[in-house]
Each structure stands twice: as C-alpha cells, then as structure tokens.
Scaffold this motif. Structure first.
Motif, PDB file in Angstrom:
ATOM      1  N   ARG A 162       0.705  -1.293  -0.071  1.00 23.89           N
ATOM      2  CA  ARG A 162      -0.073   0.076   0.057  1.00 23.89           C
ATOM      3  C   ARG A 162       0.813   1.256   0.066  1.00 23.89           C
ATOM      4  NH1 ARG A 162      -4.512  -0.044  -2.042  1.00 23.89           N
ATOM      5  NH2 ARG A 162      -5.258   1.573  -1.019  1.00 23.89           N
ATOM      6  N   CYS A 163       2.115   1.180  -0.157  1.00 24.43           N
ATOM      7  CA  CYS A 163       3.069   2.276  -0.488  1.00 24.43           C
ATOM      8  C   CYS A 163       2.705   2.850  -1.561  1.00 24.43           C
ATOM      9  CB  CYS A 163       4.379   2.001  -0.118  1.00 24.43           C
ATOM     10  SG  CYS A 163       4.771   1.572   1.645  1.00 24.43           S
ATOM     11  N   THR A 164       3.075   4.280  -1.865  1.00 27.42           N
ATOM     12  CA  THR A 164       3.203   4.968  -3.193  1.00 27.42           C
ATOM     13  C   THR A 164       4.421   5.314  -3.478  1.00 27.42           C
ATOM     14  OG1 THR A 164       2.752   7.215  -2.092  1.00 27.42           O
ATOM     15  CG2 THR A 164       0.739   5.915  -2.678  1.00 27.42           C
TER      16      THR A 164
ATOM     17  N   THR B 163       3.691  10.441  -9.061  1.00 25.68           N
ATOM     18  CA  THR B 163       3.171  10.023  -7.894  1.00 25.68           C
ATOM     19  C   THR B 163       2.340   8.739  -8.279  1.00 25.68           C
ATOM     20  OG1 THR B 163       3.374  11.680  -6.249  1.00 25.68           O
ATOM     21  CG2 THR B 163       1.989   9.916  -5.738  1.00 25.68           C
ATOM     22  N   SER B 164       2.826   7.774  -7.884  1.00 26.48           N
ATOM     23  CA  SER B 164       2.001   6.422  -8.314  1.00 26.48           C
ATOM     24  C   SER B 164       0.751   6.074  -7.538  1.00 26.48           C
ATOM     25  CB  SER B 164       3.010   5.062  -8.510  1.00 26.48           C
ATOM     26  OG  SER B 164       2.933   4.901  -6.977  1.00 26.48           O
ATOM     27  N   ALA B 165      -0.163   5.267  -8.057  1.00 26.09           N
ATOM     28  CA  ALA B 165      -1.220   4.610  -7.300  1.00 26.09           C
ATOM     29  C   ALA B 165      -0.691   3.749  -6.180  1.00 26.09           C
ATOM     30  CB  ALA B 165      -2.229   3.832  -8.092  1.00 26.09           C
ATOM     31  N   PRO B 166      -1.152   3.501  -5.276  1.00 27.07           N
ATOM     32  CA  PRO B 166      -0.643   2.689  -4.015  1.00 27.07           C
ATOM     33  C   PRO B 166      -0.410   1.208  -4.660  1.00 27.07           C
ATOM     34  CG  PRO B 166      -2.692   3.571  -3.352  1.00 27.07           C
ATOM     35  CD  PRO B 166      -2.364   3.954  -4.752  1.00 27.07           C
TER      36      PRO B 166
ATOM     37  N   ARG C 255       6.589   5.804   0.018  1.00 24.31           N
ATOM     38  CA  ARG C 255       6.131   6.566   1.092  1.00 24.31           C
ATOM     39  C   ARG C 255       4.787   5.675   1.694  1.00 24.31           C
ATOM     40  NH1 ARG C 255       7.697  11.920   3.228  1.00 24.31           N
ATOM     41  NH2 ARG C 255       8.761  12.658   1.546  1.00 24.31           N
ATOM     42  N   HIS C 256       4.390   5.468   3.061  1.00 24.49           N
ATOM     43  CA  HIS C 256       3.314   4.963   3.563  1.00 24.49           C
ATOM     44  C   HIS C 256       2.010   5.838   3.000  1.00 24.49           C
ATOM     45  CE1 HIS C 256       5.223   1.777   5.461  1.00 24.49           C
ATOM     46  NE2 HIS C 256       6.111   2.507   6.163  1.00 24.49           N
ATOM     47  N   GLU C 257       0.944   5.411   3.289  1.00 29.12           N
ATOM     48  CA  GLU C 257      -0.250   6.036   3.054  1.00 29.12           C
ATOM     49  C   GLU C 257      -0.295   7.269   3.801  1.00 29.12           C
ATOM     50  OE1 GLU C 257      -3.824   3.373   1.778  1.00 29.12           O
ATOM     51  OE2 GLU C 257      -2.695   2.378   3.432  1.00 29.12           O
TER      52      GLU C 257
END
Length: 509
Positions: free
Chosen positions: A444-446, A458-461, A487-489
């Motif tokens: 679930r990181c981006t 910036t990507s989707a998760p 990055r974490h959510e």
C-alpha cells in the motif's frame, strides 16, 4: 576523608584550550600511601548559568596508585516551564593533559553514569584501561545545561594504592566478513551501547543486527572509542563491524564511520572556533568517513551548524521517521539542486567536488529503538570496510525502513544506455529516458519520483503484496536528476512517512 570547596571565584581560572573557553578549578592533592590503602577526597562547588562548555578539576596523583574511582552528584532544581534545568556530563583525562586533540583522553560517559573507575586491566564502559601514572589528571565536567540559579555539584575521588595489574592488549574486529562479491549490503552506521548512553550490550546489538538482516554495523559511541576493543568477540563472517565514534559537539553531531581501531576524535569545540575541519581531516586520515548526523534534530546541541563542505555523506533519516527527518530530506534535496547548478553533480564527493550522498541509521540506544530502522543498503564490491565506504562515498545506496523493503532503481536511454543509483545516464537533453523502480516488501505504499523541479510523478498505491514495478518517462532537459521515494499512506494533507528512498540518478551529458 578530606573536603575542598570550589565555590570561590578566586579559586578558579578561565583559559582557552585552542577552541572553546574552559574553566580550571583548584587542584585536589593526594599524599602517598601504603599498598591496598584507599584515600578519598570530596570537592564541592557551584557553576553559574553561562559557565564555559568544559570545567576541569585537576587531581594530583602520586606514585603507587593502581586505580582511580570518581563518583559525582549535582542538584536538579525545579525550573519554570520553558527554562532549561541542570545537566552535567563527566569524563577523565590523564597526566598527558587536556589539550585539544585528546592525547590525555581516558574516557567520557556524558550524563549516563554517576561513577566510573580506571585501572591498568579494566575500566568502566566509556573509559580506557591503562596505566595510572603519577602526575596531574583532570576530571572533565561538561555543564550541558545550567539552571538560572546555578548548578551545585559534589565529586568524590578515591585512589586505591598498590601494584598495577597487567595491562590488557586490545583485540579488534576484522575489517572483512564473508560477502557475496559485488552485491547490495545492508547496514546501520549509527547506534549506541552501554559504552556511552545506550542500554544494549554489544552482544545484544550484534544479535539484534543479525535479526534485522544487517550485513554490517558501525560502532558510534558518544565522544569515546572505548568500545573498539570489545567488538571482536561478537563479530563474525556474517556481520562486519566497523569502528567509529559519534563526535558530539555543542553545535551538532557527526558520525566518524569506519575509522582505524583505537581512533579518538575530539569534540570540545563549537562552529565559531573554526576547528571542525581539523578533526574532519583526522577522521579521513584514520580511514573513516565524515557523516553529519540528524542535522535538523531539535535536541540541545544536535542541530548541525558546521556546514557540509567537509562531509562525505549526510544522515538524512535518523530512527523512527519524524518531521525533522522530513526537513533534513528537503534540505538535502536542495543541496542536490545546488550541485546541479554548480556543475558538481558528476559523482559523490566532498569539499565542493561533488554531490553529497544521503544515508539513514537507527541511532538506537535502548528498547523500543529498533536496530536497522532505518538501514542503508549499499552496492559494494565485497563485505569489507573499504568496499562499504566506497559505496557510501559514491552514493551507490538507498535507505529502507527494514530488510523487508528492497528496491531496484534504474534509468535507461533509447540506445541501451543504462545507469543505476548514484550514477549518471549520459544522454542528450532531448533523448527519452525511462525511469524504472522495482519494489518488494512495501504494501500500500506509493512511489514518488523527485527531480530538481520537485515531485513530478506519484503512483497509485502498490498492492497489498507489497511488490510492483513503476515506470516514468522524462528527458534530461526536464529532469537533471531523478530519485525515488517510497511513502506509506498519508493520514492527512502531508505526505506519508518514508518507507524507503534512493540516492539520485543524474541525467544528461
């Protein structure tokens, strides 16, 4: 037991050591005594607010002493909100003196201990065993903070007389472990044990490092190298242990990374004293790297004020990710932009000759601090001190929150040109460039791609499996460099905490 009073202004003298001003108090003297006899002296005094950084208590040590023991206490009065209370550090210099450079250095425990001893065959952690020779020794006091009403202290010095025990020959860990040839190696270069203000033993650190999937660590006790001679018994083919120090000044901390065994680096100066360059050069002469630590930390004396001209790398991420790490990351990115602007983006380096690579370390002291959170993952030719240092110096590294997270970050051009982390992709300004990040262990990181213009993608998760591949296309005219952040959510409008980030790939001729 005899007592002295150091409170009177007439019984002390201010002098300059070649750096910060220091205060020397009246000498404490001892007479000779029979073997096995003990003699004690207690001294008391009060340091006013605004005291010099270091206060020295001279102790006249006669012949025939086998051990020096020092215990101290000081008052901790209540202070109004927003006002600093009392904190008093302590250390010891032998008869060779207190001159800057530390020739007489025998140990430092800061504020972590209330007593210590030194003798030929043993010493309290933080202190160096060795001969107790006659002459004037000095107890070094460091009034870290002083309350408005002053700091009252009491020091009890005990000399034990008799024949010295046989000195212990130090044994140091090897500079090589069993590696995998040219590969990615994981390490934590900033951590603490009971040899300064940590609570972990060396054996516990080594065990926790192995559990964290680390290949190497660096010994970095505050202002002492006393642990160097004790790491060998916990090193092994699976864990390279490098030796160093966290040089803890009043204007910032710097990790001496991978110095020669037994190297001591003095810390008794501020930025205004113009002495840091001398000790940065000493670190490099001793085979080490100069790495400013947590440059935007908010603790007293922790914020880095010496500049980065002497640095080989900078610790951008320190321990659990916090707002000061976010500031350090942004500040480092600004240095990358300056390197591009000034034409210093060809390679990692120092002294204005290149861009400054980033690192991350745990700064672990005690539970619940997690050794290896974060960790620096270095592409090195082998698992040796020299190879790891070369990878760090060149910026062939990324930082991850744990061994679960792995990254592969590359940039490629249209004719098969290819570059990895810390390298340059040499293409024309208008040549299409494909940036590719492969990720595992980050559910679930981006992914964010950051350039000299800022965040441009910036990507989707990522899926809950934590694995994925993200690509982005650009040109050298649009992005002078690209680096990746994982990055974490996010819980709000600010970006989520880091899970990993890379050093940059530079683009263009």
């Amino acid at each position: 037991m005899c007592e002295d009073d150091h409170a009177g202004i007439g019984r002390r003298a201010v002098f300059v050591t070649g750096a910060a001003a220091a205060l020397t108090l009246t000498s404490v003297s001892f007479a000779s005594a029979a073997p096995r006899e003990r003699r004690k002296r207690t001294v008391r005094g009060t340091l006013p607010a605004g005291s010099p950084d270091f206060v020295y208590v001279p102790v006249e040590v006669p012949d025939g002493v086998r051990e020096i023991h020092v215990a101290y206490t000081y008052d901790r009065p209540a202070v109004p909100a927003g006002t600093q209370g009392n904190a008093l550090d302590i250390g010891l210099f032998d008869e060779r003196g207190t001159g800057l450079g530390g020739r007489g250095f025998r140990g430092w425990s800061g504020g972590a201990r209330t007593e210590f001893f030194v003798r030929a065959d043993d010493a309290t952690p933080g202190y160096l065993p060795g001969p107790v020779r006659s002459g004037v020794w000095h107890i070094a006091l460091g009034p870290y903070t002083v309350a408005p009403r002053g700091l009252s202290y009491e020091i009890t010095i005990t000399l034990t007389y008799g024949e010295e025990s046989a000195a212990v020959r130090p044994v140091y860990p090897p500079e090589r472990a069993k590696g995998r040839g040219r590969a990615w190696y994981r390490g934590d270069c900033h951590l603490h044990s009971e040899y300064s203000d940590g609570r972990f033993t060396l054996a516990e650190i080594a065990s926790l490092a192995r559990e964290a999937g680390l290949d190497f660590i660096n010994s970095s006790e505050h202002n002492t190298h006393s642990a160097h001679a004790h790491w060998a018994k916990v090193a092994g083919d699976d864990l390279l242990i490098m030796l160093g120090e966290e040089v803890t000044t009043r204007n910032g901390h710097v990790v001496a990374l991978g110095t020669d065994p037994g190297t001591f680096v003095d810390w008794r100066y501020r930025a205004r004293d113009n002495r840091f360059g001398r000790f940065a050069r000493q670190i490099r002469r001793a085979g080490g790297l100069v790495v400013p630590a947590h440059p935007h930390a908010t603790c007293i004396g922790c914020n880095w004020k010496f500049g980065f001209g002497e640095a080989d790398a900078v610790e951008v991420w320190n321990g659990a990710y916090t707002p000061d790490d976010e500031v350090a990351l942004a500040d480092w990115d600004g240095m990358l932009v300056a390197a591009v602007r000034d034409g210093r983006d060809g390679r990692g380096g120092r002294d204005g000759r290149g861009w400054l690579p980033a690192m991350g370390s745990s700064d672990s002291h005690r539970a619940p601090d997690v050794i290896g959170r974060p960790q620096t993952v270095v592409l090195a030719d082998d698992l040796t001190r020299e190879a790891i240092q070369e990878g760090i110096r060149a910026g062939r590294s990324y930082v991850a929150e744990s061994a679960k997270v792995s990254l592969a970050f590359t940039a490629s051009g249209g004719r098969g040109e290819h570059a990895g982390i810390g390298e340059r992709l040499r293409v024309d300004d208008d040549t299409p460039v494909t940036v590719r990040l492969e990720v595992t262990g980050a559910p679930r990181c981006t992914v964010r791609f950051v350039t000299d213009q800022g965040v441009l993608f910036t990507s989707a998760p990522l899926p809950v499996s934590g694995s994925g591949v993200v690509e982005w296309r650009t040109t050298a005219s649009y992005a002078a460099y690209v680096r990746a952040e994982l990055r974490h959510e996010a819980a709000g409008p600010l970006p989520g905490a880091l899970a990993a980030f890379t050093n940059p790939v530079f683009l263009g001729r």
